[in-house]
Motif scaffolding. Sequence first.
Motif, PDB file in Angstrom:
ATOM      1  N   HIS A  29      -7.591   1.773  -0.406  1.00  0.00           N
ATOM      2  CA  HIS A  29      -8.539   1.128  -0.886  1.00  0.00           C
ATOM      3  C   HIS A  29      -9.732   1.657  -1.358  1.00  0.00           C
ATOM      4  N   ARG A  53      -8.898   3.059  -4.731  1.00  0.00           N
ATOM      5  CA  ARG A  53      -8.657   2.057  -5.661  1.00  0.00           C
ATOM      6  C   ARG A  53     -10.167   1.458  -6.398  1.00  0.00           C
ATOM      7  N   ASP A  62      -3.153  -5.300  -9.813  1.00  0.00           N
ATOM      8  CA  ASP A  62      -2.855  -4.140  -8.890  1.00  0.00           C
ATOM      9  C   ASP A  62      -2.730  -2.728  -9.647  1.00  0.00           C
ATOM     10  N   SER A  81       0.803  -1.351   0.002  1.00  0.00           N
ATOM     11  CA  SER A  81      -0.105   0.042  -0.162  1.00  0.00           C
ATOM     12  C   SER A  81       1.047   1.256   0.024  1.00  0.00           C
TER      13      SER A  81
END
Length: 173
Positions: free
Chosen positions: A31, A34, A66, A5
Amino acid sequence: MTGGSPTAELLFDERDATPMSTDEATVKPWHEARACLESAPKAWLSTVRPDGRAHAMPLMPVWVDDAPVFATRPTSRKAKNLARNHHCVITVSDDTLDLVVEGEVTQVRAESELRRVAATFMAKYGWEFTVRNGNVYDGSLPGSPEYGFYRVTPTRAFGYGSDGLTATRWRFR
């Protein structure tokens, strides 16, 4: 994105003459950013033309390994720009976040990765690409034109809350 992260931090602090929040509790986790980009049906890609002028175009992003990935024809202006300068910016919004992602682009070349990206485009948009001999084609269009898949590795991102008063910066290096 490599190494886990990114570092999340307030974009502004108390020394800045701005109405933005300086409360650490408003820092958004990556998150959420994302998810904003991953679920977006459309985003905007900004690149730099050879003469230094900006170029922005809409695109349909997918999230693979990712990182955001997009498709474009190798002869498009954005592909030509990225061949000369691999730096870009992707912007997207949802109901809770306005997101700006700065990154570096690489073209996806490995056949196994091309197939994963093609499958992700099919799952998200119903956009069917054919992969053969290391190249990508859209057979639904006349002439089955060639496409390239481009991965954006984020280097820095900025998220602005829907309240207009919160901002987060994520640093990936």
